[in-house]
Design an enzyme around this catalytic site. Structure first.
Site, PDB file in Angstrom:
ATOM      1  N   SER A 174      70.147   5.117 -55.692  1.00  0.00           N
ATOM      2  CA  SER A 174      71.470   4.725 -56.137  1.00  0.00           C
ATOM      3  C   SER A 174      71.594   3.278 -56.605  1.00  0.00           C
ATOM      4  O   SER A 174      72.564   2.928 -57.281  1.00  0.00           O
ATOM      5  CB  SER A 174      72.476   4.969 -55.011  1.00  0.00           C
ATOM      6  OG  SER A 174      72.241   4.094 -53.934  1.00  0.00           O
ATOM      7  N   LYS A 230      74.727  -5.402 -55.514  1.00  0.00           N
ATOM      8  CA  LYS A 230      75.170  -4.005 -55.610  1.00  0.00           C
ATOM      9  C   LYS A 230      76.636  -3.894 -55.197  1.00  0.00           C
ATOM     10  O   LYS A 230      77.069  -4.567 -54.263  1.00  0.00           O
ATOM     11  CB  LYS A 230      74.285  -3.132 -54.712  1.00  0.00           C
ATOM     12  CG  LYS A 230      74.507  -1.635 -54.856  1.00  0.00           C
ATOM     13  CD  LYS A 230      73.475  -0.855 -54.031  1.00  0.00           C
ATOM     14  CE  LYS A 230      73.677   0.646 -54.136  1.00  0.00           C
ATOM     15  NZ  LYS A 230      72.655   1.400 -53.368  1.00  0.00           N
ATOM     16  N   SER A 247      67.096   4.530 -51.987  1.00  0.00           N
ATOM     17  CA  SER A 247      67.935   3.961 -53.052  1.00  0.00           C
ATOM     18  C   SER A 247      67.535   2.577 -53.550  1.00  0.00           C
ATOM     19  O   SER A 247      68.098   2.099 -54.540  1.00  0.00           O
ATOM     20  CB  SER A 247      69.396   3.924 -52.599  1.00  0.00           C
ATOM     21  OG  SER A 247      69.959   5.198 -52.704  1.00  0.00           O
TER      22      SER A 247
END
Lengths: 492, 97
Positions: free
Chosen positions: A154, A79, A178
Site C-alpha cells: 500500500s 505516507k 506494504s
C-alpha cells in the site's frame, strides 16, 4: 549530477558543506514534482509553502550549529496514514477527506528533530488495504518505470515518489508487505523493522499487532540512517520496545564472510515468476562469492500465513475502523434518520469497496459462534509460524527470498479478484505475523524493464545482520540496480 | 466444505460492522466472504490442539505512568474537525426519545 539522483545522505552532506541551501534543494524537488506529478500521482497533498517555510527554519538551525545530523535539511514525503498536526491526513479515504490531526506522529516528530523538511503526504491504498495503490480514493499512483503498471502497495505513493526523484526518501508503513512489495515493484530499498521498533503513535491503525513504520530510499545507507532517526522507545505506544541497539548505520559493512544465509525452498516453488527467481538466485550467488554460507531449507507452514493474516488483520481493522462514525471527524452523510442510520450511511458512503470487504470479514470472524473457529485458530497458527521462524533462525543469520512472486502488474488487472491479489503477499506477510524485520533490495529487472526486489529477512531485533547483507550486496554490484526512473515518456 | 453465507448472516454482520450495503453490494459481500472463508478453512489442516493463541509476538505488559496532564486544552482544535458542532460540543442526532 541532478539533485534528484542524489541519495538523502549525499544531499545532506552537500547541505552541510553549503554547496546547496535547504531552500534551493526544496525548490529543485518542487520543480521535479511539478514536472512529473501529473503522470505519477504519488502525492495526496503537496505542501510547497509549508516546505519552503520549514526549509528556512531548518537552514537557520543548521547555520547556528543546532542541527548537525545526516538528514538535516533533506526533504521527505510521508505516507498519508501518518498524522501531522494541522496537515491534511486522509489515509487516501473519502471518510478522512478533510481531516487535519491535532498532533504529529512520533516517527514524524523524530524526523523533524533530525531536521527533515516535509514536502507532502503520499498516496496509498485506502487505509493501507491493498497491494497496488489502486484502492485510493484519490486515484491510482503509477509505476515511474512504466506508467501502465502499478507501483505496488500500500505504500505505493512513497515508493513511486522516491524512484521518480520527487523526494530523496519517504516513510511508509507495512502491515503485510506494504513497504517491501512496492519497494520491490519500484526498485527502491525499503525496510520493515522489528515490531515495536518505531512508535506507532500517530499512525492511523489498520492491524495494530502487525503495523510498523519504516524507511523507503534509494540505497541501504539511506535506509539505515533514516531508521536510526525514526526508531525510538515511546511511552505513548504501549507496544513500543526499548531496544538494546539503535545504531543501525554501524551495520553498513562490506562483509558477509561466514554469514549463514537460509534459502527457504517454499519461497521458490509454484507461482514464482521465472525471471524473478533467476534474479534472486543470481543475487544470492553474489553474496556467496563474498563469503556467505548459503543453504536451502524447508521453512514450512508458508501457505498458512495468508489465511491467518487475513483473519487477524481484518479482525483488527474492523475494530480499529469503528472510530470513523461521522461524529468527531471526517465525512458525515447529508441526510439521515437518527444516530444509527447516520453512522451506517456515513461509513457506507465514506469507505471504499476493499475497506468494506475487510470490515465485513473482520466483523464476521469476531462474531459470537465464529470467534474460536476463525480468530483464535488464526492466532494459534501465528504461534506455529513464529516457531518455524525461531527454528530457522537458530541455524541462519538471515533468510533470503523474493519480496513478491512477480514484477508490477498492469494497472486495472488486480482488484477484480481480491483473493488472487492477496496471494501476491505470500512472501512478505508471515514476517508481520512473526514480528520479524525484513527489507527489499533491488537486484535486477525483468524483460519489460520492471524492477525485481530481493527480500532479506532477519530474526527479531537483528536488523543489523540484514542491513550488512544488503550493504555488501550493494557494494559488490556497484549499486547497478538502484537507478531512479528515467521518466522519459514525458520528455519524449 | 464450501461455506454458504445466508442473507440473515450478511444482514447481521452488516449490523455489527455498522455498514448499510445495497442489494448488489450484499450479493458481492456474500460471494467474497464465502470465497475467503473457503480459503481460510485451509487452516483446519493444521493441528493446533494445545497451542496457545498468540496475540502479540513479544510479551505485552501494562505500561503505567503517573496521571499528570501534559497536554493543554485542545478542544477548539479537536472540534474543528467535527462535521457538526454546537455549544462547544460534537453535534449528533437526537439519541434519547
Amino acid at each position: 549530477m541532478d539533485i534528484f539522483q542524489l541519495t538523502a545522505v549525499e544531499l545532506g552532506q552537500k547541505i552541510k558543506k553549503k554547496e546547496i541551501s535547504v531552500v534551493e534543494a526544496v525548490q529543485k524537488f518542487m520543480e521535479r514534482i511539478e514536472a512529473i506529478e501529473q503522470d505519477v500521482n504519488s502525492f495526496v497533498t503537496i505542501d510547497k509553502e509549508g516546505a519552503l517555510a520549514q526549509a528556512e527554519a531548518v537552514q537557520k538551525q543548521i547555520d547556528a550549529g543546532e542541527l548537525t545530523g545526516p538528514l538535516a535539511g533533506v526533504p521527505v514525503a510521508v505516507k498519508d496514514n501518518l498524522c501531522i498536526e494541522g496537515q491534511l491526513t486522509t489515509c487516501s479515504s473519502k471518510i478522512l477527506g478533510n481531516f487535519k490531526p491535532t498532533f504529529t506522529s512520533e516517527a514524524v516528530l523524530n524526523l523533524q528533530r533530525a531536521g527533515a523538511v516535509i514536502v507532502g503526504k503520499t498516496n496509498m491504498d485506502e487505509f493501507a488495504m491493498g497491494s497496488t495503490t489502486e484502492t485510493s480514493y484519490f486515484g491510482p499512483t503509477k509505476n515511474p518505470h512504466n506508467l501502465a503498471h502499478v507501483p505496488g502497495g500500500s505504500s505505493g505513493g512513497s515508493c513511486a515518489a522516491v524512484v521518480a526523484g520527487e523526494v530523496p526518501y519517504a516513510l511508509g508503513s507495512d502491515t503485510g508487505g506494504s513497504i517491501r512489495q512496492p519497494s520491490s515493484f519500484c526498485g527502491v530499498v525499503g525496510i520493515k523493522p522489528t515490531y515495536g521498533t518505531v512508535s506507532r503513535y500517530g499512525l492511523i491503525a489498520y492491524g495494530s499487532s502487525l503495523d510498523q513504520i519504516g524507511p523507503i530510499a534509494k540505497d541501504v545507507t539511506d535506509c539505515a540512517t533514516i531508521l536510526e532517526a525514526i526508531a525510538s522507545h515511546d511511552e505513548k505506544d504501549s507496544t513500543s520496545v526499548l531496544r538494546e541497539d539503535y545504531d543501525f548505520t554501524a551495520a553498513l559493512k562490506d562483509d558477509v564472510k561466514g554469514m549463514k544465509i537460509g534459502i527457504p525452498k517454499d519461497y521458490f516453488g509454484e507461482g514464482l515468476d521465472a525471471e524473478v527467481k533467476a534474479a534472486i538466485q543470481k543475487a544470492v550467488e553474489v553474496l556467496e562469492r563474498k563469503g556467505a554460507i548459503v543453504e536451502t531449507f524447508d521453512l514450512g507452514l508458508v501457505k498458512y500465513a495468508i489465511p491467518a493474516y487475513y483473519v487477524i488483520a481484518s479482525a483488527e481493522a474492523s475494530s480499529n475502523l469503528e472510530r470513523f462514525d461521522g461524529v468527531k471527524y471526517g465525512y458525515r452523510t447529508e441526510e439521515y434518520d437518527g444516530l444509527h442510520n447516520m453512522y451506517k450511511k456515513s461509513r457506507s458512503e465514506g469507505f471504499g469497496a476493499e475497506v468494506k470487504r475487510r470490515i465485513m470479514l473482520g466483523s464476521f470472524v469476531l462474531s459470537s459462534g465464529y470467534y474460536d473457529a476463525y480468530y483464535l485458530k488464526a492466532l494459534r497458527t501465528k504461534a506455529l509460524i513464529k516457531a518455524e521462524f525461531d527454528k530457522a533462525f537458530a541455524k541462519y543469520d538471515v533468510i533470503i527470498g523474493p519480496a513478491a512472486p512477480t514484477t508490477a502488474p498492469e494497472l486495472g488487472k488486480s482488484l477484480s479478484d481480491p483473493l488472487k491479489m492477496y496471494l501476491g503477499d505470500i512472501y512478505t506477510i508471515s514476517l508481520n505475523l512473526a514480528g520479524l524485520p525484513g527489507m527489499s533490495v533491488p537486484v535486477g529487472t525483468d524483460s519489460k524493464g520492471l524492477p525485481i526486489g530481493m527480500q532479506i529477512i532477519g530474526d527479531c531485533f537483528q536488523e543489523k545482520k540484514m542491513i550488512r547483507a544488503a550493504y555488501t550486496y550493494e557494494c559488490a554490484t556497484n549499486k547497478e540496480h538502484e537507478t531512479i526512473a528515467a521518466m522519459s515518456r514525458k520528455e519524449a | 466444505m464450501a461455506n454458504v453465507i445466508s442473507d440473515e448472516t450478511i444482514e447481521y454482520v452488516g449490523i455489527l460492522a455498522k455498514l448499510e450495503l445495497s442489494g448488489a453490494e450484499k450479493e458481492n459481500a456474500k460471494q467474497d466472504m464465502e470465497k475467503m472463508l473457503d480459503y481460510i478453512d485451509t487452516l483446519n489442516e493444521l493441528d493446533t490442539a494445545g497451542i496457545e493463541p498468540m496475540s502479540h509476538v513479544f510479551p505485552v505488559n501494562n505500561v503505567f505512568r503517573e496521571d499528570v496532564v501534559t497536554n493543554g486544552d485542545g478542544h477548539e482544535a479537536a472540534l474543528a474537525n467535527a462535521p457538526k458542532q454546537k455549544n462547544n460540543s460534537f453535534e449528533v442526532p437526537k439519541t434519547i426519545g
